[in-house]
Design an enzyme around this catalytic site. Sequence first.
Site, mmCIF file in Angstrom:
data_model
loop_
_atom_site.group_PDB
_atom_site.id
_atom_site.type_symbol
_atom_site.label_atom_id
_atom_site.label_comp_id
_atom_site.label_asym_id
_atom_site.label_seq_id
_atom_site.Cartn_x
_atom_site.Cartn_y
_atom_site.Cartn_z
ATOM 1 C CG HIS A 48 -1.636 1.300 1.441
ATOM 2 N ND1 HIS A 48 -2.406 1.976 0.521
ATOM 3 C CD2 HIS A 48 -1.578 2.101 2.538
ATOM 4 C CE1 HIS A 48 -2.808 3.129 1.049
ATOM 5 N NE2 HIS A 48 -2.315 3.222 2.263
ATOM 6 C CG HIS A 72 0.736 6.979 4.203
ATOM 7 N ND1 HIS A 72 1.166 6.139 3.216
ATOM 8 C CD2 HIS A 72 -0.543 6.623 4.466
ATOM 9 C CE1 HIS A 72 0.192 5.310 2.888
ATOM 10 N NE2 HIS A 72 -0.858 5.575 3.637
ATOM 11 C CD GLU A 76 -3.813 5.908 13.256
ATOM 12 O OE1 GLU A 76 -3.200 6.905 13.667
ATOM 13 O OE2 GLU A 76 -4.872 5.497 13.767
ATOM 14 C CG ASP A 77 -1.961 1.385 10.405
ATOM 15 O OD1 ASP A 77 -2.769 1.859 11.223
ATOM 16 O OD2 ASP A 77 -2.157 1.359 9.184
ATOM 17 C CG ASP A 139 -3.633 7.061 2.362
ATOM 18 O OD1 ASP A 139 -3.443 5.858 2.138
ATOM 19 O OD2 ASP A 139 -4.153 7.487 3.418
ATOM 20 C CG ASP A 259 -23.484 16.539 -25.100
ATOM 21 O OD1 ASP A 259 -23.903 15.529 -24.508
ATOM 22 O OD2 ASP A 259 -23.881 17.687 -24.863
HETATM 23 MN MN MN Z 1 -2.745 4.661 3.914
#
Ligand code: MN
Length: 719
Positions: A48, A72, A76-77, A139, A259
């Site tokens: 990712h 990134h 957080e993870d 992201d 169109d």
């Molecule tokens: Mn992410």
Amino acid sequence: MHQLDQILSEVAGYHPSADLALIRRAYTFAAEAHDGQTRKSGDPYVTHPLAVAQVIAELKLDVSSVCAGLLHDCVEDTSATVDQIGDIFGKEVAFLVDGVTKLGKLPYSTREEQQAENFRKMLLAMARDIRVILVKLCDRLDNMRSLNHLPPEKQERIATETMQIYAPLANRLGIQWVKIELEDLAFKYLNTGEYDQLAADVAKTRAERLEYIHTVEKTIQKEMADHGVPCEVMGRAKHLWSIYQKMKRTQRPFEDIHDAIGFRVITDSQMHCYHALGVAHQTWTPIPGRFKDYIALPKPNLYQSLHTAVIGPRGERIEVQIRTQEMNLVAEHGIAAHWKYKEGKPVAADDDKKFAWLRQLMESQKELRDPTEFLESVKIDLFGDEVYVFTPGGDVKALPKGSCPIDFAYAVHSSVGDHCSGARVNGMIVPLRYQLRNGDTIEIITSPNQKPNKDWLKLVKTTRARTKIRYLLRTEQRDKAIALGTDLIDKAMRKAGTTVSRAEKQLQAAARELKCVNTDELIIQVGYGKITAQQVVDAALPDAKGAGVAPVEKAESLLKTLMRKVTRRTSSSGIKVAGEDDVLVRFAKCCSPLPGDPVVGFITRGRGVTVHRRDCDKGLDLDPERRIDVDWDGTSNAQHEVAIQVLCADKPGLLAHISQSFTDQSVNISQAHCRATEDGRAVNTFHALVRDLDQLKGVIRSLSRIKGVYSVDRVAAEA
Ligand code: MN
């Protein structure tokens, strides 16, 4: 080729002196940090951040952004921290990662357009650096590309957020391809049935369309060349979401959307634009009503172009836009005409300017050889004069920078503001002077007894709050003036043998004589001390002239003490009356309030304001019209007399114990009454001088611990 190598060669392509080693290190760091984690698809998690970095490289952003893309999700993870990233990759990368992490934590719930707009601004304001937003967009793009692995509820939530927030942001920033891809992906998950149908319809005719585009392009090119108009022609199919929007808007099936293909003719001068238009209209039949001259009359955002629609080959309607290279630059990268006209709702002219500036920055970036040079300086302060905060329900409120919880309370509702007694920010109690910060969730605590006070005016930033507070203070002051004025006139009247209610007619006459509009006005003037009660009595009852002079004058001086701000502080009572701390105050003997007790005041003629405890029975009997807000100001060290009743066994030596307890707490006893009861107990009442409620509680606790003491109670001093 490994995806990392692809990214590296891409970056090296547009940024030859880039620090590729740093990108490699960022990849290694991310791979280790996410080791063992997998995506919902089953792939290793690091695929990712790699994919995100890939998109960032496609946008030709700088090395810091690419590193931030790789890192990134680490904070957080994984167990990695921002500081750690800062130590290894430098402050800038750490700042970007931190920014993206923070944006990811903002709660978004589906809202109407104005709310979505505020949320978008909040993202921009919080990002503080345009790269944070760009990384976040990349992201999101990768998340959308892999959305099929998530459960349906999550798909819908993320797709909605993408449609409402991220696609418009990409559009505003002029990154058309990201916007288009985000929209089509969100469309796919939000209206799956329609999307599949439309995609199939478009696919069926794809080859045919490409061929058609090619034919028209060639025809235009030839016709233009024949007429001496130098130009470039580009035809392209609209993306699914925009075709779908058109079908909905016009209530027509796909077959009728002719169109769905648009052509753009780019030439070298304004004159050639009109020339090209003539050629187009000569070649194919123009559709009446579809010609627009945005060159002579540019759109407010400076967009310029000629628009027309014609019946092209095979009878299909086609759209043609004609403009110069310069105009095209503005149209592509300038403030988004799309934003304003395709999405329906206009944005404030001011915002347009801000985005124009941002777009120019983005544009100038492309001309720089070394993108770092430019991006380092792009700190966004687009909405630096505003702060964006959440209501507990997830609505976003925009307030001026420096706003406090009171401003927020009034922004929610004026009654919430009027009764605002405190605030919780992100779950924590904060003082009312707290300055709101972007992304805060504010919960206002209200109390029916709370009223605005003068100090609030020093805290608030919004005009709305200021106006409401001033209004309430004025009303309150007026009410007080009426109560006081009535009281004063009544007292003076009684000396002259009548009362306010009996002398209604005379008062009306007095009002006229003293040039007041009506009796109320007269009473208010007396309340404010502008007219004396004696003047009123003299005018109302000419025959009783001179009666009751002395007491009224005494009352007048009280009034002055009460209503006018005395510059020199005479005594410190430790009490603020209606926000003023220099009013004559006495403490009611019946309940002997102590600093720390909830209190209430009553205006008493000749004695200023008497302060009672809120739970005092006597206070409840007093005229509510004379009630006035008082509070402890925390400045006084004065001693207050209290009475404490101690019920104990009638035993020798116990009294000595009891008096020792007072001494231990540094409290002096001023009086003591002790008596034995028939059942062998003793009731002792002590009058003591204490500083505040805490000290009293200390004494009571200490007394209660003595063996042989049954109960300890605070009682009325006069009892
Ligand atoms: Mn992410």
